[in-house]
Design an enzyme around this catalytic site. Structure first.
Site, PDB file in Angstrom:
ATOM      1  N   LYS A  83      -7.248   1.233  -2.827  1.00  0.00           N
ATOM      2  CA  LYS A  83      -6.842   0.839  -1.478  1.00  0.00           C
ATOM      3  C   LYS A  83      -7.068   1.976  -0.488  1.00  0.00           C
ATOM      4  O   LYS A  83      -7.409   1.744   0.677  1.00  0.00           O
ATOM      5  CB  LYS A  83      -5.378   0.408  -1.470  1.00  0.00           C
ATOM      6  N   LYS A 105       0.453   4.774   8.418  1.00  0.00           N
ATOM      7  CA  LYS A 105       1.033   5.141   7.118  1.00  0.00           C
ATOM      8  C   LYS A 105      -0.051   5.221   6.051  1.00  0.00           C
ATOM      9  O   LYS A 105      -0.133   6.189   5.291  1.00  0.00           O
ATOM     10  CB  LYS A 105       2.111   4.130   6.727  1.00  0.00           C
ATOM     11  N   THR A 146       0.873  -1.177   0.000  1.00  0.00           N
ATOM     12  CA  THR A 146       0.000   0.000   0.000  1.00  0.00           C
ATOM     13  C   THR A 146       0.902   1.217   0.000  1.00  0.00           C
ATOM     14  O   THR A 146       1.665   1.441   0.943  1.00  0.00           O
ATOM     15  CB  THR A 146      -0.924   0.007   1.233  1.00  0.00           C
TER      16      THR A 146
END
Length: 292
Positions: free
Chosen positions: A177, A245, A102
């Protein structure tokens, strides 16, 4: 021609909580597998199954025609692909590059363009499903890049996931995502609060789950992570630090799109509080600790 064990040598970079299982599925299917990860000892289980160790991404890339990466942070992706010992320094023309980290949508586009200049095809293909989905080969995989390249690598993706969807051009997988992580972020607040409420009101939370997980409140997080919360199991299926993150990337992308994300913002704030208390290496279900 689709990838097969007969025409493909796979390079796999990132043998972590999820990568270990994903790489193992490829080995079990008969693919020749070369691997690299920063800490070799973490790859021992995969090496014992027959994978071959390489000392750098560049060395691995020179010998493989399908290279799969799943590393931690965007800066790791950039180093693995574009660094001085990175994949794109030695990759062979005609190879396929599949980043399942990701990461930032704009970085996915940059890697796509750099790979194209080398005669290679790059796809961004982040995943969702955590350690359970990786072990069971039931990951959701969101793919961006050229449709022809997606179709070429589909047999390998099918060994790792069960819900594999081509989303569009380069960066589309990463944008998808981000939508996924936004949904999870706000949803995790609801799951934690529901379990905490059940406990505070004197109910047996495990019995409560039997009622609510199959109704309108049902979700993957409720079914898979709430039982871990109740059991006090905060081992990582997906690290808090990696979720922060992801939320940081999603927040920045949303700002670029000039949209507000109050649910995401609150979840990010709470996870950052958890991390500040030493919880960065717990699984995401450890947010429940803030409700105890």
């Amino acid at each position: 021609m689709p990838v097969t064990p007969e025409n493909t040598t796979v390079g796999f970079i990132g043998i972590g909580v999820m990568g270990k299982s994903m790489a193992s599925h490829l080995l079990d299917a008969g693919y020749d597998l070369q691997i690299y990860t920063r800490t070799k000892s973490k790859a021992q289980q995969v090496l014992d199954k027959g994978a071959v160790w390489k000392d750098s991404p560049a060395e691995l890339a020179s010998e493989c025609n399908l290279i799969i990466t799943i590393v931690g942070f965007p800066q790791d992706v950039e180093e693995v692909y574009l660094g001085s010992a990175g994949i794109l320094t030695s990759v062979t023309s005609g190879s396929y590059l599949l980043d399942m980290t990701t990461s930032r949508p704009d970085l996915a586009v940059k890697i796509y363009e750099e790979a194209k200049a080398k005669g290679c095809s790059a796809l961004d293909a982040p995943v969702s499903g955590g350690d359970v989905g990786a072990r069971q080969a039931r990951l959701s995989i969101m793919v961006g890049g050229d449709k022809e390249a997606f179709e070429h690598v589909a047999p390998a993706l099918n060994l790792m996931g069960a819900n594999i969807v081509y989303q569009g051009g380069p960066g589309s997988g990463q944008h998808t995502k981000m939508a996924n992580q936004i949904a999870i972020a706000a949803g995790m607040l609801g799951v934690c609060e529901a379990v905490a409420y059940a406990e505070k009101s004197g109910l047996d939370p495990e019995i409560v789950l039997k009622s609510i997980s199959g109704g309108a409140a049902g979700s993957w997080s409720l079914s898979n992570l709430a039982p871990r919360m109740i059991a006090g199991n905060f081992d990582p299926g997906f690290y808090v630090k990696h979720f922060i993150k992801d939320m940081t990337i999603a927040s920045a992308s949303a700002k670029d799109l000039q949209m507000s994300t109050p649910g995401l913002d609150l979840a990010k704030q709470m996870y950052e509080k958890l991390a500040s208390q030493g919880g960065q290496d717990f699984g995401t279900q450890a947010l429940f600790k803030l409700y105890k």
